[in-house]
Scaffold this motif. Structure first.
Motif, PDB file in Angstrom:
ATOM      1  N   CYS A 197       0.849  -1.194   0.000  1.00  0.00           N
ATOM      2  CA  CYS A 197       0.000   0.000   0.000  1.00  0.00           C
ATOM      3  C   CYS A 197       0.885   1.245   0.000  1.00  0.00           C
ATOM      4  O   CYS A 197       1.639   1.497   0.925  1.00  0.00           O
ATOM      5  N   GLU A 198       0.796   2.004  -1.076  1.00  0.00           N
ATOM      6  CA  GLU A 198       1.656   3.176  -1.234  1.00  0.00           C
ATOM      7  C   GLU A 198       0.999   4.458  -0.739  1.00  0.00           C
ATOM      8  O   GLU A 198       1.677   5.383  -0.292  1.00  0.00           O
ATOM      9  N   TYR A 199      -0.328   4.536  -0.848  1.00  0.00           N
ATOM     10  CA  TYR A 199      -1.027   5.771  -0.476  1.00  0.00           C
ATOM     11  C   TYR A 199      -2.475   5.443  -0.175  1.00  0.00           C
ATOM     12  O   TYR A 199      -3.048   4.545  -0.786  1.00  0.00           O
ATOM     13  N   ILE A 200      -3.084   6.172   0.767  1.00  0.00           N
ATOM     14  CA  ILE A 200      -4.480   5.949   1.147  1.00  0.00           C
ATOM     15  C   ILE A 200      -5.234   7.273   1.116  1.00  0.00           C
ATOM     16  O   ILE A 200      -4.747   8.286   1.613  1.00  0.00           O
ATOM     17  N   LEU A 201      -6.431   7.232   0.532  1.00  0.00           N
ATOM     18  CA  LEU A 201      -7.362   8.360   0.597  1.00  0.00           C
ATOM     19  C   LEU A 201      -8.613   7.886   1.325  1.00  0.00           C
ATOM     20  O   LEU A 201      -9.091   6.777   1.074  1.00  0.00           O
ATOM     21  N   THR A 202      -9.142   8.721   2.209  1.00  0.00           N
ATOM     22  CA  THR A 202     -10.359   8.354   2.934  1.00  0.00           C
ATOM     23  C   THR A 202     -11.464   9.371   2.655  1.00  0.00           C
ATOM     24  O   THR A 202     -11.186  10.531   2.338  1.00  0.00           O
ATOM     25  N   ASN A 203     -12.688   8.902   2.788  1.00  0.00           N
ATOM     26  CA  ASN A 203     -13.874   9.741   2.588  1.00  0.00           C
ATOM     27  C   ASN A 203     -13.763  10.554   1.297  1.00  0.00           C
ATOM     28  O   ASN A 203     -13.879  11.767   1.294  1.00  0.00           O
ATOM     29  N   LEU A 204     -13.559   9.836   0.232  1.00  0.00           N
ATOM     30  CA  LEU A 204     -13.354  10.424  -1.084  1.00  0.00           C
ATOM     31  C   LEU A 204     -14.699  10.597  -1.784  1.00  0.00           C
ATOM     32  O   LEU A 204     -15.455   9.637  -1.921  1.00  0.00           O
TER      33      LEU A 204
ATOM     34  N   ASP B 278     -15.368   5.126   1.312  1.00  0.00           N
ATOM     35  CA  ASP B 278     -14.740   5.131   2.635  1.00  0.00           C
ATOM     36  C   ASP B 278     -13.225   5.196   2.535  1.00  0.00           C
ATOM     37  O   ASP B 278     -12.585   5.995   3.219  1.00  0.00           O
ATOM     38  N   LEU B 279     -12.639   4.342   1.679  1.00  0.00           N
ATOM     39  CA  LEU B 279     -11.179   4.268   1.615  1.00  0.00           C
ATOM     40  C   LEU B 279     -10.740   3.759   0.239  1.00  0.00           C
ATOM     41  O   LEU B 279     -11.307   2.799  -0.269  1.00  0.00           O
ATOM     42  N   VAL B 280      -9.740   4.430  -0.324  1.00  0.00           N
ATOM     43  CA  VAL B 280      -9.088   3.970  -1.556  1.00  0.00           C
ATOM     44  C   VAL B 280      -7.609   3.814  -1.235  1.00  0.00           C
ATOM     45  O   VAL B 280      -6.963   4.749  -0.769  1.00  0.00           O
ATOM     46  N   ALA B 281      -7.095   2.617  -1.474  1.00  0.00           N
ATOM     47  CA  ALA B 281      -5.677   2.343  -1.254  1.00  0.00           C
ATOM     48  C   ALA B 281      -5.004   2.153  -2.609  1.00  0.00           C
ATOM     49  O   ALA B 281      -5.490   1.398  -3.449  1.00  0.00           O
ATOM     50  N   PHE B 282      -3.925   2.857  -2.805  1.00  0.00           N
ATOM     51  CA  PHE B 282      -3.137   2.746  -4.030  1.00  0.00           C
ATOM     52  C   PHE B 282      -2.049   1.710  -3.794  1.00  0.00           C
ATOM     53  O   PHE B 282      -1.249   1.846  -2.867  1.00  0.00           O
TER      54      PHE B 282
END
Length: 158
Positions: A51-58, A71-75
């Protein structure tokens, strides 16, 4: 007689107010429980070495001009992981084709949108938004405080 009528009106209004307070309290508790589940999911996903990067509540725009919240996107180096967290307890009843699922806790049933369909919508609009032709994986995360069961046949008759 007038006194009793006023008393009945006051009691009726207090009962309505009490129900409103109970409903608002349940909504606040549900929001809090949901946030805790999402934060727990984020903490676990952040420990995945790929997992390189996480965005939440997108918030992603939809075709109808609104938005859908992820809820969460993991790159990762293998693609995007789109996670929908359901921090419920009790027994969850649902199947892939039903629009509504429900969580049964003691004698109370809480209905919610089918998370499989919900996250399919998320991944569809995320795919359109990024337009990079990379793999996108839909993942539904449930609390370990619940068990999953298929919907009973009688549910679809309602």
């Amino acid at each position: 007689d007038y006194f009793y009528i006023v008393l009945i009106v006051i009691i009726a209004n207090l009962d309505q107010y009490s129900e409103q307070v109970r409903t608002e309290r349940r909504e606040v508790e549900t929001d809090y429980i949901g946030r805790v589940g999402e934060e727990t999911t984020e903490a676990i996903v952040s420990r995945i070495k790929e997992c390189e990067y996480i965005l939440t509540n997108l918030y992603i725009p939809t075709a109808k001009g609104g938005t859908t919240e992820i809820d969460l996107v993991a790159f990762t180096n293998r693609g995007l992981l789109v996670l929908e967290t359901k921090n419920y307890s009790g027994t969850i009843y649902g199947d892939e084709n039903s629009d509504q699922w429900f969580a049964s806790v003691y004698t109370q049933n809480n209905y919610f949108h089918n998370p499989l369909k919900q996250n399919a919508t998320h991944t569809k609009y995320l795919d359109k938004a990024v337009a990079l032709n990379i793999p996108i994986y839909s993942i539904i995360v449930f609390s370990d405080r619940c068990s999953l069961e298929y919907l009973p046949d009688s549910f679809n008759d309602v």
